[in-house]
Motif scaffolding. Structure first.
Motif, PDB file in Angstrom:
ATOM      1  N   GLN B  29      70.608   8.495  -1.868  1.00 56.70           N
ATOM      2  CA  GLN B  29      71.815   8.875  -1.152  1.00 56.70           C
ATOM      3  C   GLN B  29      71.618  10.173  -0.365  1.00 56.70           C
ATOM      4  O   GLN B  29      72.238  10.396   0.644  1.00 56.70           O
ATOM      5  CB  GLN B  29      72.930   9.086  -2.180  1.00 56.70           C
ATOM      6  CG  GLN B  29      74.294   8.818  -1.622  1.00 56.70           C
ATOM      7  CD  GLN B  29      75.311   8.716  -2.728  1.00 56.70           C
ATOM      8  OE1 GLN B  29      75.180   9.333  -3.773  1.00 56.70           O
ATOM      9  NE2 GLN B  29      76.343   7.935  -2.501  1.00 56.70           N
ATOM     10  N   GLN B  30      70.714  10.996  -0.821  1.00 55.16           N
ATOM     11  CA  GLN B  30      70.482  12.272  -0.149  1.00 55.16           C
ATOM     12  C   GLN B  30      69.554  12.118   1.046  1.00 55.16           C
ATOM     13  O   GLN B  30      69.349  13.070   1.775  1.00 55.16           O
ATOM     14  CB  GLN B  30      69.900  13.280  -1.144  1.00 55.16           C
ATOM     15  CG  GLN B  30      70.834  13.600  -2.322  1.00 55.16           C
ATOM     16  CD  GLN B  30      72.212  14.047  -1.889  1.00 55.16           C
ATOM     17  OE1 GLN B  30      72.344  14.883  -1.010  1.00 55.16           O
ATOM     18  NE2 GLN B  30      73.257  13.478  -2.489  1.00 55.16           N
ATOM     19  N   VAL B  31      69.006  10.918   1.256  1.00 58.14           N
ATOM     20  CA  VAL B  31      68.127  10.721   2.407  1.00 58.14           C
ATOM     21  C   VAL B  31      68.976  10.402   3.622  1.00 58.14           C
ATOM     22  O   VAL B  31      69.842   9.537   3.578  1.00 58.14           O
ATOM     23  CB  VAL B  31      67.118   9.582   2.128  1.00 58.14           C
ATOM     24  CG1 VAL B  31      66.318   9.281   3.387  1.00 58.14           C
ATOM     25  CG2 VAL B  31      66.216   9.971   0.981  1.00 58.14           C
ATOM     26  N   ASN B  32      68.742  11.113   4.714  1.00 53.53           N
ATOM     27  CA  ASN B  32      69.532  10.917   5.929  1.00 53.53           C
ATOM     28  C   ASN B  32      68.879   9.851   6.802  1.00 53.53           C
ATOM     29  O   ASN B  32      67.823  10.079   7.377  1.00 53.53           O
ATOM     30  CB  ASN B  32      69.615  12.244   6.682  1.00 53.53           C
ATOM     31  CG  ASN B  32      70.407  12.118   7.961  1.00 53.53           C
ATOM     32  OD1 ASN B  32      70.836  11.035   8.343  1.00 53.53           O
ATOM     33  ND2 ASN B  32      70.587  13.239   8.636  1.00 53.53           N
ATOM     34  N   PRO B  33      69.517   8.687   6.921  1.00 53.96           N
ATOM     35  CA  PRO B  33      68.873   7.613   7.692  1.00 53.96           C
ATOM     36  C   PRO B  33      68.830   7.894   9.188  1.00 53.96           C
ATOM     37  O   PRO B  33      68.081   7.263   9.915  1.00 53.96           O
ATOM     38  CB  PRO B  33      69.747   6.401   7.397  1.00 53.96           C
ATOM     39  CG  PRO B  33      71.078   6.962   7.037  1.00 53.96           C
ATOM     40  CD  PRO B  33      70.818   8.286   6.395  1.00 53.96           C
ATOM     41  N   THR B  34      69.635   8.822   9.645  1.00 53.89           N
ATOM     42  CA  THR B  34      69.621   9.103  11.087  1.00 53.89           C
ATOM     43  C   THR B  34      69.076  10.503  11.365  1.00 53.89           C
ATOM     44  O   THR B  34      69.387  11.112  12.370  1.00 53.89           O
ATOM     45  CB  THR B  34      71.032   8.968  11.688  1.00 53.89           C
ATOM     46  OG1 THR B  34      71.900   9.872  10.992  1.00 53.89           O
ATOM     47  CG2 THR B  34      71.580   7.565  11.598  1.00 53.89           C
ATOM     48  N   SER B  36      66.269  11.482  12.314  1.00 51.89           N
ATOM     49  CA  SER B  36      65.450  11.624  13.518  1.00 51.89           C
ATOM     50  C   SER B  36      66.271  11.456  14.801  1.00 51.89           C
ATOM     51  O   SER B  36      65.750  11.606  15.895  1.00 51.89           O
ATOM     52  CB  SER B  36      64.330  10.586  13.497  1.00 51.89           C
ATOM     53  OG  SER B  36      64.910   9.290  13.520  1.00 51.89           O
ATOM     54  N   ALA B  37      67.561  11.114  14.637  1.00 52.47           N
ATOM     55  CA  ALA B  37      68.379  10.853  15.827  1.00 52.47           C
ATOM     56  C   ALA B  37      68.691  12.146  16.578  1.00 52.47           C
ATOM     57  O   ALA B  37      68.621  13.234  16.025  1.00 52.47           O
ATOM     58  CB  ALA B  37      69.679  10.163  15.411  1.00 52.47           C
ATOM     59  N   VAL B  38      69.037  11.962  17.839  1.00 48.73           N
ATOM     60  CA  VAL B  38      69.319  13.123  18.681  1.00 48.73           C
ATOM     61  C   VAL B  38      70.543  13.879  18.184  1.00 48.73           C
ATOM     62  O   VAL B  38      71.460  13.307  17.615  1.00 48.73           O
ATOM     63  CB  VAL B  38      69.554  12.687  20.136  1.00 48.73           C
ATOM     64  CG1 VAL B  38      68.247  12.334  20.790  1.00 48.73           C
ATOM     65  CG2 VAL B  38      70.536  11.524  20.214  1.00 48.73           C
ATOM     66  N   LYS B  39      70.540  15.184  18.466  1.00 48.47           N
ATOM     67  CA  LYS B  39      71.675  16.021  18.073  1.00 48.47           C
ATOM     68  C   LYS B  39      72.390  16.514  19.329  1.00 48.47           C
ATOM     69  O   LYS B  39      71.773  16.783  20.348  1.00 48.47           O
ATOM     70  CB  LYS B  39      71.173  17.225  17.270  1.00 48.47           C
ATOM     71  CG  LYS B  39      70.420  16.822  16.016  1.00 48.47           C
ATOM     72  CD  LYS B  39      71.053  17.413  14.786  1.00 48.47           C
ATOM     73  CE  LYS B  39      70.699  16.684  13.506  1.00 48.47           C
ATOM     74  NZ  LYS B  39      69.332  16.153  13.413  1.00 48.47           N
ATOM     75  N   GLU B  40      73.683  16.663  19.206  1.00 55.86           N
ATOM     76  CA  GLU B  40      74.485  17.042  20.369  1.00 55.86           C
ATOM     77  C   GLU B  40      74.052  18.383  20.965  1.00 55.86           C
ATOM     78  O   GLU B  40      73.777  18.486  22.153  1.00 55.86           O
ATOM     79  CB  GLU B  40      75.961  17.094  19.975  1.00 55.86           C
ATOM     80  CG  GLU B  40      76.867  17.391  21.150  1.00 55.86           C
ATOM     81  CD  GLU B  40      78.308  17.639  20.730  1.00 55.86           C
ATOM     82  OE1 GLU B  40      78.562  17.860  19.531  1.00 55.86           O
ATOM     83  OE2 GLU B  40      79.179  17.617  21.612  1.00 55.86           O
ATOM     84  N   LEU B  43      70.723  18.296  22.756  1.00 59.94           N
ATOM     85  CA  LEU B  43      70.769  17.611  24.047  1.00 59.94           C
ATOM     86  C   LEU B  43      71.444  18.476  25.098  1.00 59.94           C
ATOM     87  O   LEU B  43      71.015  18.541  26.245  1.00 59.94           O
ATOM     88  CB  LEU B  43      71.536  16.291  23.914  1.00 59.94           C
ATOM     89  CG  LEU B  43      70.797  15.149  23.234  1.00 59.94           C
ATOM     90  CD1 LEU B  43      71.750  13.999  22.985  1.00 59.94           C
ATOM     91  CD2 LEU B  43      69.616  14.691  24.069  1.00 59.94           C
ATOM     92  N   ILE B  50      74.831  15.039  28.545  1.00 55.63           N
ATOM     93  CA  ILE B  50      74.353  13.993  27.651  1.00 55.63           C
ATOM     94  C   ILE B  50      74.596  12.654  28.314  1.00 55.63           C
ATOM     95  O   ILE B  50      75.714  12.354  28.720  1.00 55.63           O
ATOM     96  CB  ILE B  50      75.058  14.054  26.276  1.00 55.63           C
ATOM     97  CG1 ILE B  50      74.848  15.428  25.636  1.00 55.63           C
ATOM     98  CG2 ILE B  50      74.527  12.962  25.370  1.00 55.63           C
ATOM     99  CD1 ILE B  50      75.507  15.584  24.294  1.00 55.63           C
ATOM    100  N   GLY B  52      73.585   8.353  28.356  1.00 55.55           N
ATOM    101  CA  GLY B  52      73.052   7.242  27.592  1.00 55.55           C
ATOM    102  C   GLY B  52      73.285   5.940  28.317  1.00 55.55           C
ATOM    103  O   GLY B  52      73.523   5.918  29.523  1.00 55.55           O
ATOM    104  N   LEU B  64      77.956  10.858  28.817  1.00 54.44           N
ATOM    105  CA  LEU B  64      78.842  11.046  27.668  1.00 54.44           C
ATOM    106  C   LEU B  64      79.556  12.384  27.761  1.00 54.44           C
ATOM    107  O   LEU B  64      80.740  12.494  27.473  1.00 54.44           O
ATOM    108  CB  LEU B  64      78.014  10.981  26.383  1.00 54.44           C
ATOM    109  CG  LEU B  64      78.784  11.189  25.083  1.00 54.44           C
ATOM    110  CD1 LEU B  64      79.656   9.977  24.785  1.00 54.44           C
ATOM    111  CD2 LEU B  64      77.831  11.432  23.927  1.00 54.44           C
TER     112      LEU B  64
END
Ligand code: HEM
Ligand code: SF4
Ligand code: SF4
Lengths: 198, 333
Positions: B29-34, B36-40, B43, B50, B52, B64
């Motif tokens: 549960q403590q693992v963040n699946p996103t 590696s995703a971009v951060k606001e 960007l 931003i 997309g 955006l």
């Protein structure tokens, strides 16, 4: 009175476009016009992220500031609305809006611009609440019926939240605490000059 | 016996597995699946914008977030009003002071009573078509810039919107004859408007505006050439940027639209200031000047004082009388 806001929990948005569809249908938004859309950044690449975006109903709204005919007004719930009777379709609000919210049906001079249309936070316009004229110009007025915006209600993952800014911020904070991560409230800094620390 | 022991071991193993299964999700549960995703913020720091992909036809809506709309707002509401206010009011104030101290530039030799053709009918038609469009464009444009603080409080929301809507139609439709006029002006008068040495001398002598000086000039003097180039270049810029505003988002994005408005409005207010000076000189600023665009004929003395070299040219070509019956004494001229 509440200070209404939208919050898109980007970690939950799956780009299903339910919010977009709900909005189009609820307000009978004309062809080619989208009051809400889902933008996907890095589509198909690692690090992809989707965010549902419409008018954020900004604090000290830029659209209202630049409008040459001053046709915007802010309700007691801090919802930014405008009068289509006063709008001249100049397009300036789109240049100032940080979120690309204003839309223009193509009926104006040279087929370029008609009266501006945008998300009303499901709160209609200057006409009498729930009246036929209001519905035709601005769509449904759910707020007057005590309901929240339909996009957020329909969100399949409850990524999109609508309601009193403090309450939805609290919900978001609890989520972040529980799951241990969060990418922040997208657009809040630009729209409201504040973020949710978590 | 051994089978019992094996069963015990099996049960223990199954229990341990069960324990493991309940423990693992708790830590996952403590693992963040996103993660590696971009951060606001990252960007926005990179591009201040931003962008997309969207699955609807309106590709503009792929932007955006564009916080620079805030800077554009500052330009439109504050900077532009200062530039426009200073340029236009400054020009008017300057002219009033000039008129009160120096006054109208008179014909020193008085009128000769004989005239010479300066602008033919076509030239005057083009001039007045462009000028009348310009005035309507200027008023309807300045209404967008200054109407909200200045006019709206006086006439109220409904009346102001009604007027602004008509002003916008006028601004959009009259842009076409205006643009045609600018193109014709460019072609029609380019011959006389190439800067030359005479203009330097003319400028050094202050155009003869003050005192009784009359620096020589051909058909167009240094000041008129300046007005010509302001009209051609300024007109070209407002037309190009204006059509970009009128047909939005053809081949440009949000930043291009903001830029078009910035170019259009700055050039327009400076253009208006320059034209106020032009209108002043053509009317109450100089005796005998208006006729050039009115009847098309100027007094010969006016031509001698303000365009001596042009008058000489014309005389050499057609003779001084230009086909008009003249009194006999005029031969001495
Ligand atoms: C030549 C063709 C021209 C075109 C196509 C054009 C078009 C436009 C358009 C589309 C706008 C945006 C506002 C609206 O929709 O009404 C605008 C604004 C404006 N125009 Fe023009 N225009 C032209 C010429 C001129 C000229 C000659 C002037 C000045 C004398 C002028 C002065 C202005 C001003 C001051 C604004 C408002 C700027 C602001 O406050 O944002 N325009 N024009
Ligand atoms: S999001 Fe855009 S349209 Fe909505 S209030 Fe802010 S500036 Fe105005
Ligand atoms: S398009 Fe309408 S609402 Fe937007 S700035 Fe122009 S007049 Fe105002």
């Amino acid at each position: 009175m509440a200070r209404m806001k939208f919050l898109c929990d980007a970690d939950r948005c799956i780009e299903c476009n339910a919010c977009v569809t709900a909005c189009k249908n609820e307000h009978e938004v004309p062809w080619g016009i989208n009051r809400r859309r889902v933008v996907t950044i890095n589509d198909g690449k690692p690090g992809e992220r989707s965010i549902s975006m419409a008018c954020m109903h900004c604090t000290d709204a830029p659209c209202a500031a630049v409008c040459p005919v001053n046709c915007f007004y802010t309700t007691a719930d801090a919802v930014v609305l405008h009068s289509k009777d006063l709008c001249i379709g100049c397009g300036y609000c789109f240049y100032a809006c940080p979120f690309g919210a204003p839309q223009y049906p193509k009926v104006g001079n040279f087929g370029s611009r008609g009266k501006m249309d945008k998300c009303t936070y499901c709160a209609g316009g200057p006409e009498a609440d729930g009246s036929k004229e209001e519905y035709e110009k601005y769509g449904a007025n759910r707020l007057a019926e005590g309901k929240l915006p339909l996009c957020a209600e329909m969100c399949s993952t409850k990524s999109l939240l609508a309601g009193d800014g403090e309450i939805i911020a609290q919900i978001y904070k609890e989520r972040v605490m529980k799951r241990g991560y969060g990418s922040g409230a997208w657009g809040w800094k630009t729209a409201y000059r504040e973020t949710i620390e978590s | 016996m051994t089978s019992f022991g094996r069963s015990i071991r099996l049960a223990l193993g199954a229990w341990a597995l069960l324990l493991l299964m309940t423990v693992v999700p708790a830590s996952a549960q403590q693992v963040n699946p996103t993660a590696s995703a971009v951060k606001e913020q990252q960007l926005l720091q990179e591009l201040n914008r931003i962008q997309g992909r969207v699955s609807i036809p309106d590709q503009r809506s792929g932007v955006l977030e564009q916080p620079q709309g805030r800077e554009w707002r500052e330009f439109r509401n504050v900077t532009l009003r200062w530039i426009g206010g200073i340029a236009i009011l400054g020009m008017i104030a300057g002219i009033v002071i000039f008129y009160l101290t120096v006054g109208m530039v008179r014909l020193e030799a008085g009128r000769s009573g004989r005239t010479i053709v300066r602008f033919n009918g076509f030239e005057r038609f083009v001039h007045w078509m462009t000028a009348s469009c310009f005035i309507v464009l200027a008023i309807s444009g300045l209404n967008i810039t200054f109407g909200r603080p200045l006019l709206l409080p006086l006439i109220g929301f409904e009346a102001f919107s009604e007027w602004s809507q008509w002003a916008k139609y006028a601004h959009n439709y009259l842009s076409f004859p205006f643009t045609i006029g600018v193109v014709l002006i460019f072609l029609m008068w380019i011959g006389g408007n190439i800067p030359s040495k005479v203009d330097i001398e003319w400028a050094k002598r202050g155009g003869g505006l003050i005192g009784h000086d009359h620096p020589p000039a051909y058909r167009f003097n240094g000041g008129q050439k300046m007005i010509y180039w302001i009209v051609v270049i300024g007109g070209g810029l407002v037309a190009a940027s204006g059509y970009a505003l009128m047909f939005p988002f053809y081949g440009t994005g949000i930043e291009g639209m903001q830029m078009a408005q910035i170019v259009h409005s700055i050039v327009a207010v400076l253009f208006v200031a320059a034209m106020i000076a032009h209108i002043y000189i053509g009317t109450i600023g100089m005796e005998g000047a208006f006729e050039a665009m009115g009847s098309g004929e100027v007094d010969v003395n006016w031509a001698r004082e303000h365009h001596s070299l042009w008058l000489d040219e014309q005389k050499a070509r057609t003779g001084p009388n230009d086909g008009q019956p003249q009194p006999a004494t005029a031969a001495a001229e």
